[in-house]
Design an enzyme around this catalytic site. Structure first.
Site, PDB file in Angstrom:
ATOM      1  N   TYR A 147       0.858  -1.194   0.000  1.00  0.00           N
ATOM      2  CA  TYR A 147       0.000   0.000   0.000  1.00  0.00           C
ATOM      3  C   TYR A 147       0.884   1.230   0.000  1.00  0.00           C
ATOM      4  O   TYR A 147       1.832   1.312   0.791  1.00  0.00           O
ATOM      5  CB  TYR A 147      -0.905   0.005   1.229  1.00  0.00           C
ATOM      6  N   ASP A 242       9.435   2.986  -0.628  1.00  0.00           N
ATOM      7  CA  ASP A 242       8.387   3.676   0.135  1.00  0.00           C
ATOM      8  C   ASP A 242       8.633   3.374   1.617  1.00  0.00           C
ATOM      9  O   ASP A 242       8.253   2.318   2.110  1.00  0.00           O
ATOM     10  CB  ASP A 242       7.003   3.195  -0.307  1.00  0.00           C
ATOM     11  N   LYS A 270       4.666   9.538   8.556  1.00  0.00           N
ATOM     12  CA  LYS A 270       4.507   9.014   9.915  1.00  0.00           C
ATOM     13  C   LYS A 270       5.546   9.569  10.908  1.00  0.00           C
ATOM     14  O   LYS A 270       5.440  10.700  11.353  1.00  0.00           O
ATOM     15  CB  LYS A 270       4.505   7.479   9.879  1.00  0.00           C
TER      16      LYS A 270
HETATM   17  P1  KE4 Z   1      -0.717   8.540   4.433  1.00  0.00           P
HETATM   18  O1  KE4 Z   1      -1.261   9.223   3.178  1.00  0.00           O
HETATM   19  O2  KE4 Z   1      -1.783   7.721   5.132  1.00  0.00           O
HETATM   20  O3  KE4 Z   1       0.022   9.481   5.363  1.00  0.00           O
HETATM   21  O4  KE4 Z   1       0.426   7.497   3.932  1.00  0.00           O
HETATM   22  C1  KE4 Z   1       0.093   6.543   2.966  1.00  0.00           C
HETATM   23  C2  KE4 Z   1       1.074   5.390   3.060  1.00  0.00           C
HETATM   24  C3  KE4 Z   1       2.084   5.299   2.130  1.00  0.00           C
HETATM   25  N1  KE4 Z   1       2.990   4.301   2.179  1.00  0.00           N
HETATM   26  C4  KE4 Z   1       2.943   3.363   3.144  1.00  0.00           C
HETATM   27  C5  KE4 Z   1       3.955   2.271   3.166  1.00  0.00           C
HETATM   28  C6  KE4 Z   1       1.918   3.408   4.132  1.00  0.00           C
HETATM   29  O5  KE4 Z   1       1.870   2.446   5.089  1.00  0.00           O
HETATM   30  C7  KE4 Z   1       0.972   4.437   4.093  1.00  0.00           C
HETATM   31  C8  KE4 Z   1      -0.175   4.537   5.083  1.00  0.00           C
HETATM   32  N2  KE4 Z   1      -0.279   3.481   6.031  1.00  0.00           N
HETATM   33  C9  KE4 Z   1      -1.590   3.199   6.519  1.00  0.00           C
HETATM   34  C10 KE4 Z   1      -1.503   2.055   7.545  1.00  0.00           C
HETATM   35  N3  KE4 Z   1      -1.256   0.821   6.952  1.00  0.00           N
HETATM   36  C11 KE4 Z   1      -2.260   4.403   7.112  1.00  0.00           C
HETATM   37  C12 KE4 Z   1      -3.485   4.126   7.933  1.00  0.00           C
HETATM   38  C13 KE4 Z   1      -4.731   4.540   7.223  1.00  0.00           C
HETATM   39  O6  KE4 Z   1      -4.826   4.390   5.989  1.00  0.00           O
HETATM   40  O7  KE4 Z   1      -5.636   5.000   7.957  1.00  0.00           O
END
Ligand code: KE4
Length: 430
Positions: A147, A242, A270
């Site tokens: 993801y 990523d 994060k």
């Molecule tokens: P954000 O747009 O949520 O800040 O980041 C996206 C993203 C990009 N790359 C990786 C490897 C990520 O894990 C994420 C976001 N992680 C999720 C949890 N698995 C965020 C939680 C959510 O979607 O509410």
């Protein structure tokens, strides 16, 4: 018994459903994979969250990895209070955005230039645009179950909430956006080589979570990342790590430092925001200087680099400069994972665990899990029952089998013992 949130959580959730789609501002929070009412939290303290009904939980979500020093860390709070008293956003350069960029460039050798944005999604979206511009190619190769945020081109066979909700992809993503996204199998180099053979020099970049944290937790197989580096170099494609999740969580220089691989671009999120909305992307100067206004590739953001978020991120990273911190995080992760494995063994329950730095994962499965295809065969019903057993016993796990658990420097032996006792009582119900 309404599983999940208590009376006040339930009432707030009902109100939320009337004004927020699904009652949440991010789908994975909605407990769809585990059932029941999402818990609404009032505040966090160190390794704990306290819900609106006053119940305390050991938190193993830690805002999906963003909170690595524990909730309401006194120094972070104090520094943020100082920053916010001087104004929250100027839309102009501020000292801490330079200091945070300098810290990242000093700590992650592959990064010579870094651009701040406001989320991991934005960081990935921008890095992909930059890779396409730099290579003058259009196709992007990702991995099933990884993801990378919710930009159109990344919502193809994605992990995390997309997998949780069993959405094959997302409506609204035009075929034009998805057709340039190629999908390989995590830990399967042959599947990558085959796509390069098929697409030749039309692939702008390969993007990967170097440690897959959005389909549970799957470390890279021996030689896998090295093989990706070789293939991308051979075909003239960029390698994008990523590290939104792994950056500053699995080691001082993230997964690239842990595994000794030099990507061309890296995305962050994060931890680097210390709990504030921050993302970033960076890499070699000759690539990054294609970004406007240095170069022609456009990207922008009102709140990018704002003084409060920069102060929170910088204060957080300054607490992570001693490598011993990561040794402690790693051994604490093993303490949680081993406690789980030992309880499962005592109940004769098939369980797989994995640990990388300050994160760990587990699957209810007889088989080992090295790919999405193996992760999706885990016992989801058993996970859901275990989740609620743990919640009842005061432990807040990620509400999906396709997520990882995250700890902080505030997690210690007493949290491990609470976790072990909770796991023992939860497993009795499985
Ligand atoms: P954000 O747009 O949520 O800040 O980041 C996206 C993203 C990009 N790359 C990786 C490897 C990520 O894990 C994420 C976001 N992680 C999720 C949890 N698995 C965020 C939680 C959510 O979607 O509410």
């Amino acid at each position: 018994m309404s599983r999940g949130g208590g009376t006040s959580s339930g009432a707030l959730y009902e109100r939320g459903l009337r004004v927020i789609p699904g009652g949440v501002n991010s789908p994975v929070r909605a407990f769809r994979a585990v059932g029941g009412v999402p818990v609404t939290f009032e505040r966090g303290e160190g390794a704990h969250l306290i819900d609106v009904d006053g119940r305390q939980f050991v938190d193993l979500v830690m805002s999906w990895g963003a909170i690595i020093l524990g909730h309401a860390h006194p120094v972070v709070v104090s520094e943020v209070e100082k920053a916010v008293s001087g104004g929250t956003s100027f839309g102009a350069p501020c000292p801490d955005e330079v200091k945070l960029a300098e810290h990242i460039c000093k700590t992650v050798p592959s990064v010579e230039r870094v651009r701040m944005v406001s989320s991991g999604t934005e960081a990935v979206m921008s890095a992909i645009r930059l890779a396409r511009a730099y290579t003058n190619r259009s196709k992007i190769l990702k991995f099933r179950g990884c993801y990378h945020g919710h930009a159109d081109s990344m919502l193809v066979r994605a992990g995390s909430g997309v997998a949780t909700l069993s959405l094959p992809d997302s409506p609204g993503v035009p075929s034009g956006a998805a057709e340039d996204t190629l999908v390989a199998q995590f830990n399967n180099l042959d599947s990558v080589a085959a796509l390069f053979d098929e697409n030749q020099d039309n692939i702008a970049a390969v993007i990967i979570e170097p440690v897959a944290g959005n389909m549970g937790l799957i470390p890279p197989a021996e030689g896998f990342l090295e093989g990706l580096r070789a293939l991308t170099s051979e075909w003239g494609a960029l390698l994008i790590f990523d590290e939104v999740m792994t950056g500053f969580r699995v080691g001082p220089s993230g997964a690239q430092g842990l595994f000794g691989i030099t990507p061309d671009l890296t995305t962050f999120g994060k931890v680097i925001g210390g709990g504030f909305p921050v993302g970033a992307f960076g890499g070699r100067a000759e690539i990054m200087d294609q970004m406007a206004p240095a170069g022609p590739v456009y990207q922008a953001g009102t709140l990018s680099g704002n003084p409060v978020a920069m102060r929170a991120g910088l204060t957080t990273l300054e607490h992570l400069t001693n490598p011993a911190v990561y040794e402690t995080l790693g051994s604490m992760s093993y303490a949680f994972a081993d406690a789980l494995a030992n309880e499962a063994k005592s109940f004769g329950i098939a369980l797989q665990t994995s640990v990388v730095g300050g994160m760990f994962g587990f699957y209810f499965a007889e088989h080992t899990v090295n790919s999405w295809e193996e992760a999706e065969m885990c016992d989801r019903e058993r996970f859901a029952a275990f989740f609620h057993g743990m919640l009842e016993a005061g432990v807040y796990l990620p509400p999906s089998p396709f997520e990882a658990c995250f700890i902080s420097t505030a997690h210690g032996d007493s949290e491990v013992e609470c976790f072990r006792v909770a796991a023992s009582s939860a497993m009795k119900t499985l």
